[in-house]
Write a protein that holds these residues in place. Structure first.
Motif, PDB file in Angstrom:
ATOM      1  N   UNK A  77      23.175   0.366 -17.552  1.00  0.00           N
ATOM      2  CA  UNK A  77      22.566   0.888 -18.777  1.00  0.00           C
ATOM      3  C   UNK A  77      21.421   0.024 -19.316  1.00  0.00           C
ATOM      4  N   UNK A  78      20.786  -0.699 -18.430  1.00  0.00           N
ATOM      5  CA  UNK A  78      19.630  -1.467 -18.889  1.00  0.00           C
ATOM      6  C   UNK A  78      18.382  -0.597 -18.900  1.00  0.00           C
ATOM      7  N   UNK A  79      18.364   0.399 -18.026  1.00  0.00           N
ATOM      8  CA  UNK A  79      17.229   1.322 -17.983  1.00  0.00           C
ATOM      9  C   UNK A  79      17.734   2.764 -17.952  1.00  0.00           C
ATOM     10  N   UNK A  80      16.834   3.676 -18.250  1.00  0.00           N
ATOM     11  CA  UNK A  80      17.166   5.103 -18.149  1.00  0.00           C
ATOM     12  C   UNK A  80      16.004   5.799 -17.439  1.00  0.00           C
ATOM     13  N   UNK A  81      16.176   7.085 -17.140  1.00  0.00           N
ATOM     14  CA  UNK A  81      15.052   7.792 -16.516  1.00  0.00           C
ATOM     15  C   UNK A  81      15.061   9.263 -16.906  1.00  0.00           C
ATOM     16  N   UNK A  82      13.879   9.857 -16.772  1.00  0.00           N
ATOM     17  CA  UNK A  82      13.771  11.295 -16.974  1.00  0.00           C
ATOM     18  C   UNK A  82      13.119  11.885 -15.737  1.00  0.00           C
ATOM     19  N   UNK A  83      13.535  13.086 -15.400  1.00  0.00           N
ATOM     20  CA  UNK A  83      12.976  13.747 -14.230  1.00  0.00           C
ATOM     21  C   UNK A  83      11.844  14.666 -14.677  1.00  0.00           C
ATOM     22  N   UNK A  84      10.745  14.670 -13.950  1.00  0.00           N
ATOM     23  CA  UNK A  84       9.646  15.586 -14.223  1.00  0.00           C
ATOM     24  C   UNK A  84       9.146  16.100 -12.876  1.00  0.00           C
ATOM     25  N   UNK A  85       9.664  17.237 -12.473  1.00  0.00           N
ATOM     26  CA  UNK A  85       9.324  17.759 -11.153  1.00  0.00           C
ATOM     27  C   UNK A  85       9.871  16.831 -10.090  1.00  0.00           C
ATOM     28  N   UNK A  86       9.024  16.459  -9.167  1.00  0.00           N
ATOM     29  CA  UNK A  86       9.448  15.546  -8.121  1.00  0.00           C
ATOM     30  C   UNK A  86       9.621  14.134  -8.640  1.00  0.00           C
ATOM     31  N   UNK A  87       8.947  13.845  -9.723  1.00  0.00           N
ATOM     32  CA  UNK A  87       8.857  12.476 -10.200  1.00  0.00           C
ATOM     33  C   UNK A  87      10.067  12.056 -11.020  1.00  0.00           C
ATOM     34  N   UNK A  88      10.348  10.747 -10.987  1.00  0.00           N
ATOM     35  CA  UNK A  88      11.365  10.175 -11.862  1.00  0.00           C
ATOM     36  C   UNK A  88      10.693   9.069 -12.658  1.00  0.00           C
ATOM     37  N   UNK A 140       0.796  -1.223   0.000  1.00  0.00           N
ATOM     38  CA  UNK A 140       0.000   0.000   0.000  1.00  0.00           C
ATOM     39  C   UNK A 140       0.827   1.270   0.000  1.00  0.00           C
ATOM     40  N   UNK A 141       1.565   1.466  -1.087  1.00  0.00           N
ATOM     41  CA  UNK A 141       2.319   2.699  -1.241  1.00  0.00           C
ATOM     42  C   UNK A 141       1.471   3.700  -1.994  1.00  0.00           C
ATOM     43  N   UNK A 142       1.956   4.915  -2.029  1.00  0.00           N
ATOM     44  CA  UNK A 142       1.338   5.944  -2.863  1.00  0.00           C
ATOM     45  C   UNK A 142       1.296   5.482  -4.310  1.00  0.00           C
ATOM     46  N   UNK A 143       0.198   5.707  -4.950  1.00  0.00           N
ATOM     47  CA  UNK A 143       0.125   5.392  -6.373  1.00  0.00           C
ATOM     48  C   UNK A 143      -0.227   6.660  -7.131  1.00  0.00           C
ATOM     49  N   UNK A 144       0.500   6.918  -8.180  1.00  0.00           N
ATOM     50  CA  UNK A 144       0.256   8.127  -8.965  1.00  0.00           C
ATOM     51  C   UNK A 144      -0.814   7.879 -10.023  1.00  0.00           C
ATOM     52  N   UNK A 145      -0.622   6.833 -10.800  1.00  0.00           N
ATOM     53  CA  UNK A 145      -1.513   6.570 -11.932  1.00  0.00           C
ATOM     54  C   UNK A 145      -2.097   5.162 -11.812  1.00  0.00           C
ATOM     55  N   UNK A 146      -3.229   5.072 -11.135  1.00  0.00           N
ATOM     56  CA  UNK A 146      -3.814   3.764 -10.843  1.00  0.00           C
ATOM     57  C   UNK A 146      -4.144   2.963 -12.093  1.00  0.00           C
ATOM     58  N   UNK A 147      -4.586   3.647 -13.127  1.00  0.00           N
ATOM     59  CA  UNK A 147      -4.955   2.944 -14.359  1.00  0.00           C
ATOM     60  C   UNK A 147      -3.729   2.299 -14.987  1.00  0.00           C
ATOM     61  N   UNK A 148      -2.655   3.077 -15.057  1.00  0.00           N
ATOM     62  CA  UNK A 148      -1.433   2.557 -15.657  1.00  0.00           C
ATOM     63  C   UNK A 148      -0.891   1.393 -14.824  1.00  0.00           C
TER      64      UNK A 148
END
Lengths: 122, 122
Positions: free
Chosen positions: B89-100, A13-21
DNA sequence: TGTATATTTGAACAATCATTCAAATGAATT
DNA sequence: AATTCATTTGAATGATTGTTCAAATATACA
């Protein structure tokens, strides 16, 4: 809802941002037992000693002591790892007198390794 | 030569049955650094948590907390494993505000997993 | 039957590793 | 500026694991 509440149920039960996804992605994952099975094979290939054993056996059927010589290890260490590889049906062996000759039992493994090698050599 | 002599040089000097075969097989093995590299990738895929992360990211770009929800783990555990997958290098990420938002960086990995899944489902 | 040797096995040990918890960081919101 | 929240990070912990050593099997040979 915050982290203090989550302490009561630490995992699911962590925070979920996008439940649909989340729900859609979850639905596309393999079942937990298939995932374990896949991870199990990768794990076997993920140890240098075991990988060398497999690479050697792809080239030749070998007895335990020759195998140890090929990969610069000890007979005992090799034997322990052979047991794991055998139990997962990646290799097989035949007995000839005192000797045990090991060989590849799973031909897909070579393709798997080849595919990764090709990728790394790009 | 017996085992007592070998105690002095525990590794590289075991009994050898077929020296020619040993030498020929040895010559066909990948170099030690390539072997480590291959094993390293397989090892990353050999842990259920990391494998689930990759399987999830193959389906969707996801933020850390949604990823944790998808695979029923904690944010912290996921974040630790993301670091390992990112460093190889199996995954990458982008930052969007607080989110990654994490996604797959290595498209060959999907083929590798698919190939193994096909094999297991035979 | 006794010896030599190829392999297996079990216990012990050290090292690695995944997870947890708490704290820190960084970015948005009020 | 203070607060909230997503993420990262570091230390601690417990579990897993690969190797080693010694002993046990098992087979061939004299």
């Amino acid at each position: 809802m915050n982290y203090i509440m989550n302490k009561l149920a630490p995992v699911c039960e962590v925070q979920i941002i996008d439940r649909v996804k989340v729900k859609k992605t979850k639905a596309k994952l393999p079942h937990s037992d298939e995932t374990s099975q896949i991870a199990g094979i990768f794990k076997l290939l993920g140890d240098p000693t075991r990988l060398k054993i497999i690479l050697a056996l792809i080239e030749n059927e070998l007895c335990v002591c020759d195998l140890a010589a090929v990969i610069n290890s000890t007979v005992s260490a090799v034997s322990h790892q052979l047991r794991l590889l055998k139990s997962e049906k990646l290799i097989k062996f035949r007995k000839d007198g005192k000797m045990a000759y090991y060989s590849i039992d799973d031909n897909h493994i070579k393709n798997l390794i080849d595919q990764l090698r090709e990728h790394l050599n790009e």
